[in-house]
Write a protein that holds these residues in place. Sequence first.
Motif, PDB file in Angstrom:
ATOM      1  N   VAL A   1      31.089  43.829  33.548  1.00  0.00           N
ATOM      2  CA  VAL A   1      31.267  42.716  32.611  1.00  0.00           C
ATOM      3  C   VAL A   1      31.748  41.465  33.340  1.00  0.00           C
ATOM      4  O   VAL A   1      31.227  40.359  33.115  1.00  0.00           O
ATOM      5  N   LEU A   2      32.735  41.619  34.223  1.00  0.00           N
ATOM      6  CA  LEU A   2      33.268  40.447  34.931  1.00  0.00           C
ATOM      7  C   LEU A   2      32.206  39.777  35.792  1.00  0.00           C
ATOM      8  O   LEU A   2      32.094  38.548  35.825  1.00  0.00           O
ATOM      9  N   ARG A   3      31.410  40.586  36.479  1.00  0.00           N
ATOM     10  CA  ARG A   3      30.344  40.019  37.310  1.00  0.00           C
ATOM     11  C   ARG A   3      29.318  39.284  36.443  1.00  0.00           C
ATOM     12  O   ARG A   3      28.898  38.167  36.754  1.00  0.00           O
ATOM     13  N   ARG A   4      28.905  39.930  35.350  1.00  0.00           N
ATOM     14  CA  ARG A   4      27.900  39.308  34.482  1.00  0.00           C
ATOM     15  C   ARG A   4      28.395  37.994  33.903  1.00  0.00           C
ATOM     16  O   ARG A   4      27.680  36.976  33.915  1.00  0.00           O
ATOM     17  N   LEU A   5      29.622  37.985  33.409  1.00  0.00           N
ATOM     18  CA  LEU A   5      30.155  36.769  32.799  1.00  0.00           C
ATOM     19  C   LEU A   5      30.335  35.656  33.824  1.00  0.00           C
ATOM     20  O   LEU A   5      30.120  34.481  33.511  1.00  0.00           O
ATOM     21  N   SER A   6      30.708  36.011  35.038  1.00  0.00           N
ATOM     22  CA  SER A   6      30.874  34.977  36.068  1.00  0.00           C
ATOM     23  C   SER A   6      29.529  34.338  36.402  1.00  0.00           C
ATOM     24  O   SER A   6      29.453  33.122  36.604  1.00  0.00           O
TER      25      SER A   6
END
Length: 265
Positions: free
Chosen positions: A9-14
């Motif tokens: 999730v963190l990678r996608r949102l970044s």
Amino acid sequence: MNYSDLMTVLRRLSIEAGDKIMEIYNADDFEVKTKSDESPVTEADEAADALISAGLREAFPDVPLVTEEQAASHSIDARTFLIVDPLDGTKEFINRRGDFTVNIALVEDGVPTRGVVYAPARERMFYTNSVGHSVEETGPFKAGTKGETKDIRVTEPDNEALMVVASKSHRDQATDDYISKYNVKDMRSAGSSLKFCLVATGEADIYPRLGRTMEWDTAAGHAVLAGAGGQVVRFDDHTPLAYGKDGFANCFFIAYAPGVDLKQG
């Protein structure tokens, strides 16, 4: 916390936030406003914050969220929380110098344990994987696909020839005076949380910060550096820099590769 799901999730949102930031960055003009603390904020900060915050709240509704652009979140009292700086290095963004980053981190019991630092204009991404080790991913970056990753690790420093990185926009005499205590081989300037990542990759040995920062400025970079074997300590007594402080304001600090002979200020 399922760290694999978290980092997905963190990678996608970044990446999604980075796409929005670059869309505005590459426009002919964009709006710049001044916040109550006299710091600048752009429509890119606000758009990235809205995107990241919505995504985190949907994915992790039970985890407190602290984000720079939402003042109400600055009164949260928690030791474990998600923390976001949607556009770190706003001055670099405004001046179109490229050294700005998207920063998202998880702090657990006062320690940043997972994080992502994405520099869309530099096409560099650094993050902790599911087991807490740090990697750098090679672009182009797309939310649905993954590029090649390589493990990153701090280098063993040579105290007779240290590589130093310091702030590009906030350099002052006090910082220069402190750096002069070391035997410096080379020194470079960088903006935003990229300075942590340069220590994490071995491109620098030490990053001293004698100036005002907030926890959302540092948490993701701190997590990346820790996952690469580095450390971040208070400037005054060299104890670990803790998170979840009242108001989320940091003291001065030093980020470094173990083996650097730290000097007193």
